[in-house]
Design a protein around this motif. Structure first.
Motif, PDB file in Angstrom:
ATOM      1  N   LEU A 192       0.829  -1.203   0.000  1.00  0.00           N
ATOM      2  CA  LEU A 192       0.000   0.000   0.000  1.00  0.00           C
ATOM      3  C   LEU A 192       0.865   1.255   0.000  1.00  0.00           C
ATOM      4  O   LEU A 192       1.761   1.414   0.831  1.00  0.00           O
ATOM      5  CB  LEU A 192      -0.914  -0.010   1.227  1.00  0.00           C
ATOM      6  CG  LEU A 192      -2.146   0.899   1.170  1.00  0.00           C
ATOM      7  CD1 LEU A 192      -3.089   0.439   0.063  1.00  0.00           C
ATOM      8  CD2 LEU A 192      -2.866   0.896   2.509  1.00  0.00           C
ATOM      9  N   GLU A 193       0.590   2.148  -0.950  1.00  0.00           N
ATOM     10  CA  GLU A 193       1.291   3.428  -1.026  1.00  0.00           C
ATOM     11  C   GLU A 193       0.277   4.555  -1.169  1.00  0.00           C
ATOM     12  O   GLU A 193      -0.797   4.377  -1.739  1.00  0.00           O
ATOM     13  CB  GLU A 193       2.261   3.455  -2.209  1.00  0.00           C
ATOM     14  CG  GLU A 193       3.407   2.476  -2.096  1.00  0.00           C
ATOM     15  CD  GLU A 193       4.489   2.696  -3.141  1.00  0.00           C
ATOM     16  OE1 GLU A 193       4.336   3.620  -3.982  1.00  0.00           O
ATOM     17  OE2 GLU A 193       5.483   1.956  -3.126  1.00  0.00           O
ATOM     18  N   LYS A 194       0.651   5.725  -0.626  1.00  0.00           N
ATOM     19  CA  LYS A 194      -0.164   6.911  -0.808  1.00  0.00           C
ATOM     20  C   LYS A 194       0.729   8.116  -0.984  1.00  0.00           C
ATOM     21  O   LYS A 194       1.508   8.468  -0.093  1.00  0.00           O
ATOM     22  CB  LYS A 194      -1.097   7.141   0.384  1.00  0.00           C
ATOM     23  CG  LYS A 194      -1.922   8.440   0.270  1.00  0.00           C
ATOM     24  CD  LYS A 194      -2.773   8.475  -0.995  1.00  0.00           C
ATOM     25  CE  LYS A 194      -3.463   9.816  -1.209  1.00  0.00           C
ATOM     26  NZ  LYS A 194      -4.227   9.866  -2.473  1.00  0.00           N
ATOM     27  N   ARG A 195       0.622   8.728  -2.177  1.00  0.00           N
ATOM     28  CA  ARG A 195       1.325   9.967  -2.462  1.00  0.00           C
ATOM     29  C   ARG A 195       0.283  11.055  -2.686  1.00  0.00           C
ATOM     30  O   ARG A 195      -0.605  10.914  -3.529  1.00  0.00           O
ATOM     31  CB  ARG A 195       2.221   9.844  -3.689  1.00  0.00           C
ATOM     32  CG  ARG A 195       3.084  11.090  -3.925  1.00  0.00           C
ATOM     33  CD  ARG A 195       3.941  10.952  -5.170  1.00  0.00           C
ATOM     34  NE  ARG A 195       4.937   9.908  -5.045  1.00  0.00           N
ATOM     35  CZ  ARG A 195       6.126  10.060  -4.457  1.00  0.00           C
ATOM     36  NH1 ARG A 195       6.444  11.231  -3.906  1.00  0.00           N
ATOM     37  NH2 ARG A 195       6.983   9.067  -4.403  1.00  0.00           N
ATOM     38  N   TYR A 196       0.382  12.136  -1.909  1.00  0.00           N
ATOM     39  CA  TYR A 196      -0.583  13.226  -2.019  1.00  0.00           C
ATOM     40  C   TYR A 196      -0.190  14.172  -3.150  1.00  0.00           C
ATOM     41  O   TYR A 196       0.919  14.103  -3.690  1.00  0.00           O
ATOM     42  CB  TYR A 196      -0.689  13.966  -0.690  1.00  0.00           C
ATOM     43  CG  TYR A 196      -1.388  13.156   0.379  1.00  0.00           C
ATOM     44  CD1 TYR A 196      -2.774  13.067   0.406  1.00  0.00           C
ATOM     45  CD2 TYR A 196      -0.660  12.473   1.352  1.00  0.00           C
ATOM     46  CE1 TYR A 196      -3.417  12.319   1.372  1.00  0.00           C
ATOM     47  CE2 TYR A 196      -1.292  11.721   2.325  1.00  0.00           C
ATOM     48  CZ  TYR A 196      -2.678  11.640   2.335  1.00  0.00           C
ATOM     49  OH  TYR A 196      -3.310  10.891   3.292  1.00  0.00           O
ATOM     50  N   ALA A 219       3.111   9.432   1.876  1.00  0.00           N
ATOM     51  CA  ALA A 219       2.674   9.148   3.245  1.00  0.00           C
ATOM     52  C   ALA A 219       2.818   7.684   3.605  1.00  0.00           C
ATOM     53  O   ALA A 219       3.077   7.351   4.762  1.00  0.00           O
ATOM     54  CB  ALA A 219       1.221   9.588   3.434  1.00  0.00           C
ATOM     55  N   LEU A 220       2.646   6.790   2.625  1.00  0.00           N
ATOM     56  CA  LEU A 220       2.764   5.347   2.854  1.00  0.00           C
ATOM     57  C   LEU A 220       3.680   4.754   1.799  1.00  0.00           C
ATOM     58  O   LEU A 220       3.574   5.090   0.613  1.00  0.00           O
ATOM     59  CB  LEU A 220       1.388   4.670   2.790  1.00  0.00           C
ATOM     60  CG  LEU A 220       0.351   5.109   3.821  1.00  0.00           C
ATOM     61  CD1 LEU A 220      -1.001   4.469   3.519  1.00  0.00           C
ATOM     62  CD2 LEU A 220       0.795   4.765   5.237  1.00  0.00           C
ATOM     63  N   LYS A 221       4.580   3.860   2.246  1.00  0.00           N
ATOM     64  CA  LYS A 221       5.588   3.298   1.343  1.00  0.00           C
ATOM     65  C   LYS A 221       5.550   1.770   1.407  1.00  0.00           C
ATOM     66  O   LYS A 221       6.240   1.167   2.225  1.00  0.00           O
ATOM     67  CB  LYS A 221       6.980   3.792   1.728  1.00  0.00           C
ATOM     68  CG  LYS A 221       7.128   5.314   1.771  1.00  0.00           C
ATOM     69  CD  LYS A 221       8.503   5.711   2.289  1.00  0.00           C
ATOM     70  CE  LYS A 221       8.619   7.210   2.438  1.00  0.00           C
ATOM     71  NZ  LYS A 221       9.936   7.603   3.023  1.00  0.00           N
ATOM     72  N   PRO A 268      -5.746   5.042  -2.244  1.00  0.00           N
ATOM     73  CA  PRO A 268      -4.315   4.709  -2.323  1.00  0.00           C
ATOM     74  C   PRO A 268      -3.749   4.992  -3.702  1.00  0.00           C
ATOM     75  O   PRO A 268      -4.461   4.929  -4.711  1.00  0.00           O
ATOM     76  CB  PRO A 268      -4.293   3.205  -2.016  1.00  0.00           C
ATOM     77  CG  PRO A 268      -5.602   2.902  -1.369  1.00  0.00           C
ATOM     78  CD  PRO A 268      -6.582   3.871  -1.939  1.00  0.00           C
ATOM     79  N   SER A 269      -2.452   5.294  -3.754  1.00  0.00           N
ATOM     80  CA  SER A 269      -1.772   5.507  -5.027  1.00  0.00           C
ATOM     81  C   SER A 269      -1.338   4.195  -5.659  1.00  0.00           C
ATOM     82  O   SER A 269      -1.181   4.100  -6.884  1.00  0.00           O
ATOM     83  CB  SER A 269      -0.546   6.408  -4.820  1.00  0.00           C
ATOM     84  OG  SER A 269      -0.914   7.624  -4.223  1.00  0.00           O
ATOM     85  N   ASP A 288     -11.799  -6.913  -2.848  1.00  0.00           N
ATOM     86  CA  ASP A 288     -10.757  -5.952  -3.197  1.00  0.00           C
ATOM     87  C   ASP A 288     -11.395  -4.571  -3.266  1.00  0.00           C
ATOM     88  O   ASP A 288     -12.158  -4.272  -4.198  1.00  0.00           O
ATOM     89  CB  ASP A 288     -10.129  -6.320  -4.549  1.00  0.00           C
ATOM     90  CG  ASP A 288      -8.903  -5.472  -4.876  1.00  0.00           C
ATOM     91  OD1 ASP A 288      -8.840  -4.322  -4.403  1.00  0.00           O
ATOM     92  OD2 ASP A 288      -8.026  -5.960  -5.606  1.00  0.00           O
ATOM     93  N   MET A 289     -11.091  -3.728  -2.275  1.00  0.00           N
ATOM     94  CA  MET A 289     -11.761  -2.435  -2.159  1.00  0.00           C
ATOM     95  C   MET A 289     -11.500  -1.536  -3.366  1.00  0.00           C
ATOM     96  O   MET A 289     -12.327  -0.710  -3.731  1.00  0.00           O
ATOM     97  CB  MET A 289     -11.319  -1.734  -0.881  1.00  0.00           C
ATOM     98  CG  MET A 289     -11.632  -2.510   0.402  1.00  0.00           C
ATOM     99  SD  MET A 289     -13.381  -2.550   0.787  1.00  0.00           S
ATOM    100  CE  MET A 289     -13.614  -0.901   1.458  1.00  0.00           C
ATOM    101  N   GLY A 290     -10.344  -1.698  -3.999  1.00  0.00           N
ATOM    102  CA  GLY A 290      -9.999  -0.846  -5.127  1.00  0.00           C
ATOM    103  C   GLY A 290     -10.691  -1.220  -6.422  1.00  0.00           C
ATOM    104  O   GLY A 290     -10.640  -0.459  -7.392  1.00  0.00           O
ATOM    105  N   ARG A 291     -11.340  -2.378  -6.451  1.00  0.00           N
ATOM    106  CA  ARG A 291     -11.994  -2.840  -7.674  1.00  0.00           C
ATOM    107  C   ARG A 291     -13.521  -2.709  -7.616  1.00  0.00           C
ATOM    108  O   ARG A 291     -14.220  -3.212  -8.499  1.00  0.00           O
ATOM    109  CB  ARG A 291     -11.620  -4.298  -7.953  1.00  0.00           C
ATOM    110  CG  ARG A 291     -10.134  -4.486  -8.254  1.00  0.00           C
ATOM    111  CD  ARG A 291      -9.813  -5.938  -8.507  1.00  0.00           C
ATOM    112  NE  ARG A 291      -8.410  -6.126  -8.839  1.00  0.00           N
ATOM    113  CZ  ARG A 291      -7.898  -6.040 -10.057  1.00  0.00           C
ATOM    114  NH1 ARG A 291      -8.702  -5.774 -11.078  1.00  0.00           N
ATOM    115  NH2 ARG A 291      -6.619  -6.219 -10.268  1.00  0.00           N
ATOM    116  N   GLN A 292     -14.010  -2.047  -6.577  1.00  0.00           N
ATOM    117  CA  GLN A 292     -15.456  -1.942  -6.404  1.00  0.00           C
ATOM    118  C   GLN A 292     -16.023  -0.699  -7.084  1.00  0.00           C
ATOM    119  O   GLN A 292     -15.388   0.367  -7.080  1.00  0.00           O
ATOM    120  CB  GLN A 292     -15.802  -1.905  -4.917  1.00  0.00           C
ATOM    121  CG  GLN A 292     -15.333  -3.117  -4.128  1.00  0.00           C
ATOM    122  CD  GLN A 292     -15.840  -4.409  -4.724  1.00  0.00           C
ATOM    123  OE1 GLN A 292     -17.046  -4.620  -4.855  1.00  0.00           O
ATOM    124  NE2 GLN A 292     -14.918  -5.278  -5.114  1.00  0.00           N
TER     125      GLN A 292
END
Length: 276
Positions: free
Chosen positions: A7-11, A17-19, A54-55, A65-69
């Protein structure tokens, strides 16, 4: 039950923020999330229910899979994820009962919720939850008339109105005095045990975290640097999470920390070495 992979998050500012956060959470498992300000703790829990997108990487909750909903699928999944906020997120002008019943909005049609036509079973359940969290008889009080501890209890009860399988708890004690903080943590743990709920608790108070939460995940600069038992959180682990400091006053208060640290530290040190 919950699996995060890479999981990664780039603002938009460019801040990462997450790597590559990867972790698993079993059904009914309760964990504490600790780390310095800016470590990515709030971003992590908000990525799980996609309040923050998430990025990269994936979030799989109960096989979904939350990203595929699509929007409908995401709403259905979110019904099973209760969120408890640091600043309570109550509607101040509404009563305690009305705030609790807002936890059923994911199950109630638009017009029924607009006219506050809630199912009698939901109302009965709300009364039962108010009694369980110690607020019996306060259903008609406005939210802005409550103390901080009472507001947090309303927030907990509202999250439970969703019938969740997972609780995401963001700094539940940050605005509370020490006694109320302990009461709220005890209540959270009891409710999770009674209902078989899993929970991720983002918390700054290391002593409180290690006293009530059996598994601790330490974040530093968006990376997991410790994932292990509370008793394994010693001076070396705290230094790796937060930086150089004399942590002896804190580690003396960690239950079983000194006696069990050598036996439980190996997984943590492996993570630290991998992240170095």
């Amino acid at each position: 039950m919950l699996e995060l992979q890479g999981l990664e998050k780039r603002y938009a500012t460019g801040d990462l923020a997450l790597k590559g956060v990867s972790l698993q959470l079993g059904a009914g498992e309760v964990v504490g999330l600790i780390g310095p300000s800016g470590a990515g703790k709030s971003s992590l829990i908000r990525c799980i229910n996609r309040l923050v997108v998430p990025s990269a990487g994936s979030v799989v909750f109960d096989g979904v899979d939350m990203g595929r909903q699509n929007a409908r699928g995401l709403r259905a999944a979110r019904r099973r994820i209760g969120m408890i906020f640091q600043e309570y997120a109550l509607v101040e002008r509404l009563t305690v009962m009305e705030n609790l019943l807002s936890g059923r909005l994911g199950y109630t049609g638009f017009w029924a919720s607009w006219f506050r036509r809630f199912d009698a079973r939901d109302i009965e359940r709300a009364f039962g939850l108010l009694e369980r969290v110690g607020l019996a008889g306060m259903e008609d009080k406005r939210a802005d008339a409550l103390s901080g501890g009472q507001r947090q209890r309303v927030g907990i009860a509202r999250a439970l109105m969703q019938d969740p399988r997972l609780l995401l708890v963001d700094e539940p004690t940050a605005s509370l005095d020490p006694k109320t903080s302990r009461q709220v943590m005890r209540l959270l743990l009891e409710l999770c045990q009674e209902r078989g709920l899993a929970a991720i608790v983002n918390i700054h108070d290391v002593v409180l975290a290690t006293e009530y939460l059996p598994r601790i995940i330490g974040l530093r600069a968006g990376t997991v640097v410790y994932d292990g038992p509370a008793s394994g959180v010693d001076q070396r682990v705290l230094t790796h999470i937060y930086g150089d400091e004399d942590w002896s006053a804190i580690t003396r208060q960690i239950p079983g920390g000194a006696a069990q640290a050598d036996e439980t530290l190996a997984p943590a040190l492996a993570l630290q070495e991998a992240a170095a």
